[in-house]
Motif scaffolding. Structure first.
Motif, PDB file in Angstrom:
ATOM      1  N   PRO A 321      43.814  64.183  46.449  1.00  0.00           N
ATOM      2  CA  PRO A 321      44.501  65.403  46.886  1.00  0.00           C
ATOM      3  C   PRO A 321      44.696  66.411  45.771  1.00  0.00           C
ATOM      4  O   PRO A 321      44.703  67.614  46.009  1.00  0.00           O
ATOM      5  CB  PRO A 321      45.851  64.895  47.390  1.00  0.00           C
ATOM      6  N   GLU A 322      44.803  65.907  44.532  1.00  0.00           N
ATOM      7  CA  GLU A 322      45.070  66.833  43.417  1.00  0.00           C
ATOM      8  C   GLU A 322      43.888  67.775  43.163  1.00  0.00           C
ATOM      9  O   GLU A 322      44.028  68.795  42.505  1.00  0.00           O
ATOM     10  CB  GLU A 322      45.458  66.043  42.149  1.00  0.00           C
ATOM     11  N   MET A 323      42.716  67.434  43.705  1.00  0.00           N
ATOM     12  CA  MET A 323      41.525  68.247  43.476  1.00  0.00           C
ATOM     13  C   MET A 323      41.455  69.452  44.410  1.00  0.00           C
ATOM     14  O   MET A 323      40.658  70.360  44.210  1.00  0.00           O
ATOM     15  CB  MET A 323      40.260  67.422  43.753  1.00  0.00           C
ATOM     16  N   LEU A 324      42.263  69.426  45.483  1.00  0.00           N
ATOM     17  CA  LEU A 324      42.069  70.426  46.537  1.00  0.00           C
ATOM     18  C   LEU A 324      42.516  71.829  46.142  1.00  0.00           C
ATOM     19  O   LEU A 324      43.504  72.003  45.422  1.00  0.00           O
ATOM     20  CB  LEU A 324      42.821  70.002  47.795  1.00  0.00           C
ATOM     21  N   ASP A 325      41.793  72.807  46.640  1.00  0.00           N
ATOM     22  CA  ASP A 325      42.134  74.202  46.406  1.00  0.00           C
ATOM     23  C   ASP A 325      43.446  74.503  47.137  1.00  0.00           C
ATOM     24  O   ASP A 325      43.610  74.126  48.313  1.00  0.00           O
ATOM     25  CB  ASP A 325      41.010  75.076  46.972  1.00  0.00           C
ATOM     26  N   LYS A 326      44.322  75.186  46.450  1.00  0.00           N
ATOM     27  CA  LYS A 326      45.654  75.465  47.036  1.00  0.00           C
ATOM     28  C   LYS A 326      45.534  76.245  48.346  1.00  0.00           C
ATOM     29  O   LYS A 326      46.360  76.108  49.252  1.00  0.00           O
ATOM     30  CB  LYS A 326      46.525  76.250  46.047  1.00  0.00           C
ATOM     31  N   ALA A 327      44.481  77.067  48.457  1.00  0.00           N
ATOM     32  CA  ALA A 327      44.311  77.898  49.657  1.00  0.00           C
ATOM     33  C   ALA A 327      44.196  77.044  50.915  1.00  0.00           C
ATOM     34  O   ALA A 327      44.573  77.476  52.010  1.00  0.00           O
ATOM     35  CB  ALA A 327      43.068  78.759  49.505  1.00  0.00           C
ATOM     36  N   LEU A 328      43.696  75.824  50.748  1.00  0.00           N
ATOM     37  CA  LEU A 328      43.539  74.934  51.910  1.00  0.00           C
ATOM     38  C   LEU A 328      44.886  74.487  52.468  1.00  0.00           C
ATOM     39  O   LEU A 328      45.002  74.142  53.631  1.00  0.00           O
ATOM     40  CB  LEU A 328      42.769  73.683  51.482  1.00  0.00           C
TER      41      LEU A 328
END
Ligand code: ATP
Length: 606
Positions: A321-328
């Motif tokens: 989860p730490e890899m995900l783009d904040k926009a998602l």
């Protein structure tokens, strides 16, 4: 295997890839055949037209004058003749300036009373085929290449999205063991899908995305399917890695197609597995990352574009989860996030129950024992253990799966297959015996470490021997003392080698690797060093981030990690020195018996 079946059921059809490979093979074969024919024709023509076989027109006239010509074969309209000379076996090829000139020669010879034996043939279609093939060869190759590229693009355009999607999902919440709170939370999603109007009439907005976080094999895909099954809606699935394409723009086009399909099937579930493959933080770099950014942007555009009549819920899974783009994660996108944990003792037992339903278990099998021995295992691993046990029982020709088969399956999954046939030298046997005895004895004196269950010097998987410990109870936190004692237990093997054999071996490499990782995490992640303090020194990607604290910090981290390891190694050596008789006794027992169980091990301490 089970997982493969699952994925096949999801519509992630591996046959597609196989078909694609077969297509490529067929096209390659076709091109090879065309080239082969071309090469064959070229070489035969070359052979026929080789220097010694060719007669110039002057030579031909000379041979005719000399009366050496037995027969001439002429195809109408052709300026190439086949000439059979007397006493020469091989036919020659004569090139004439024009048929008119040659016919004049024939007439002249007839008038002179020495007619040429001329056979005239009409031009057959078949005789023209080789020259057609040769002239069409480049066009055919180009065409084949174009079709191949289109086919590859086609896979990108259509992909696995369209396969099997409308098939009803048969999985329900009853197929998921444990995870009661998570199921409760997700029942709401089932309600949204079943009766969307009830919510919209109240003015509520139906959530668009739910993100499932959890280790691989914890049942994220299973849950997504169960939601579709419970709501009786179509389930469309695709893996993030399938969006990643070598052709620019194809990833985004696949996303578009996926949602086009979803709109047609609404209400439905769209499941994107491994979303981190496309949803990782966007960068300004070029190349593959730009392609990635385009795919992610398209996903965001699609999710923002759902209209109020469309009930499409996007479920996505990730274990990073730490890899995900904040926009998602913004409201209106994946604003619901649910963590799918590794099952606890009860959960493990329930998962084992579910997966043993279709298996023949002996009456005395007690699944709780296996559940107790498998702390930290995921649902997929537990399902795998039962499957392995069934295979072991079949191979041993047992009537049903026994406790021993299950035990063996746990060991096979955790340490690897026992390799009884491998020849081991006496020197290596001794080294392994002391190494394993070292681990086992040291742990016995460490209060936070679990009891020894089995020590063996029979190689298994990659290991030359192993020490198995009883499983820990489920716990959510690990204390500093526990971690320090873990380091001592891990270095017990190396300490025994040094103490008894006065030499050290490569056998401890894995122990050292694990110990160093624990020590580094204690200092840089868990803030367990008094010198450094409670500071997190790793960024979201797990990279060390000490620069802002200056070079001294780098030095301090190194020193603190080394200190932890040095102290643990000293402690391990100390424990073994004080129990050197037991160390010799257990090592000899191991050399004699190769494997000792918990009871046999404990006798040395009475
Ligand atoms: P990945 O991240 O690798 O895709 P995942 O979290 O999606 O993994 P699944 O594919 O859903 O995991 O689980 C794999 C298999 O494990 C399931 O098909 C099922 O057989 C078993 N399993 C996992 N969790 C459970 C559970 N809670 N109850 C029953 N079976 C489970």
């Amino acid at each position: 295997m089970e997982k493969d079946n699952e994925k096949r059921e999801n519509g992630k059809n591996p046959n597609k890839k196989l078909r694609f490979l077969i297509d490529i093979l067929l096209w390659t074969l076709m091109i090879a055949i065309i080239i082969g024919i071309g090469v064959y024709i070229y070489t035969t023509q070359k052979k026929n037209h080789s220097e010694e076989n060719i007669l110039s027109y002057t030579d031909l006239v000379k041979e005719v004058d000399a009366g050496n010509v037995e027969k001439i074969e002429m195809t109408v309209g052709s300026t190439t003749l086949k000439v059979k000379l007397k006493d020469v076996e091989e036919e020659k090829t004569a090139i004439i300036p024009s048929t008119q000139v040659f016919m004049e020669l024939v007439q002249q010879k007839t008038l002179e009373g020495s007619p040429i034996n001329l056979e005239q043939k009409s031009r057959s279609i078949l005789s023209q085929v080789p020259s057609y093939i040769v002239s069409l060869l480049p066009t055919a190759i180009m065409l084949a290449l174009f079709i191949m590229i289109f086919k590859m693009q086609g896979i990108g355009e259509k992909g696995e999205v369209y396969d099997d999607t409308e098939r009803k999902v048969k999985v329900s919440f009853d197929d998921i063991a444990g995870l009661d709170e998570e199921k409760e939370e997700l029942k709401e999603i089932v309600d949204f899908l079943k009766k969307p109007k009830r919510f919209t009439e109240m003015g509520a907005k139906i959530p668009k995305g739910v993100l499932l976080y959890g280790k691989p094999g914890t049942g994220k895909t299973l849950i997504a399917k169960a939601i579709a099954g419970e709501a009786n809606v179509p389930f469309i699935s695709m893996s993030g890695s399938e969006f990643i394409e070598m052709f620019a723009g194809l990833g985004a086009s696949r996303v578009r197609k996926l949602f086009e399909k979803a709109r047609k099937l609404s209400p439905c579930i769209v499941f994107i597995d491994e979303i981190d493959a496309i949803g990782s933080r966007r960068t300004s770099n070029s190349g593959a990352e730009t392609e990635n950014n385009q795919t992610l942007n398209q996903l965001l555009v699609e999710m923002d574009g759902f209209s109020s009549e469309e009930t499409i819920i996007v479920l996505a899974a990730t274990n990073r989860p730490e890899m995900l783009d904040k926009a998602l994660l913004r409201p209106g996108r994946f604003d619901r996030q649910i963590t799918i944990p590794v099952p606890d003792l009860n959960g493990r037992e329930a998962i084992l129950e579910i997966h043993s339903k279709d298996k023949k278990l002996a009456d005395d099998v007690f699944l709780k024992n296996i559940a107790e021995d498998t702390a930290g295992f995921t649902g997929a691993e537990l399902a795998n253990i039962l499957n392995e046990a069934a295979i072991i029982a079949t191979r041993k020709e047992h009537e049903a799966i026994t406790n021993k088969d299950l035990d063996e399956a746990v060991k096979k999954v955790t340490v690897g297959l026992e390799k009884t046939s491998r020849k081991i030298s006496e020197k290596d046997k001794k080294l392994t015996a002391y190494h394993e005895a070292g681990h086992a004895i040291v742990s016995q004196f460490l209060p936070t470490q679990t009891a020894v269950k089995e020590v063996s010097i029979i190689p298994r998987g990659m290991a030359g021997g192993y020490t198995m410990y009883k499983s820990d109870e489920d716990k959510y936190y690990i204390s500093k003392t526990e971690m320090e004692e873990k380091l001592i237990a891990l270095l017990g093997g190396r300490a025994a080698e040094k103490l008894i054999l006065n030499d050290i071996s490569t056998g401890a490499s894995n122990d050292i690797e694990v110990a160093t990782k624990i020590a580094k995490d204690m200092i840089t992640v868990y803030g367990m060093s008094d010198v450094i303090g409670p500071i997190s020194l790793k960024d979201n990607d797990g990279q060390l981030e000490y620069q802002m604290f200056g070079d001294d910090m780098q030095d301090a981290i190194g020193k603190e990690v080394k200190k932890l390891i040095d102290i643990a190694y000293q402690n391990a050596q100390e424990i073994l020195k004080q129990n050197i008789d037991i160390l010799h006794a257990i090592a000899s027992e191991l050399m004699a018996k190769e494997k000792i169980n918990e009871e046999e091990f404990n006798k040395f301490f009475n």
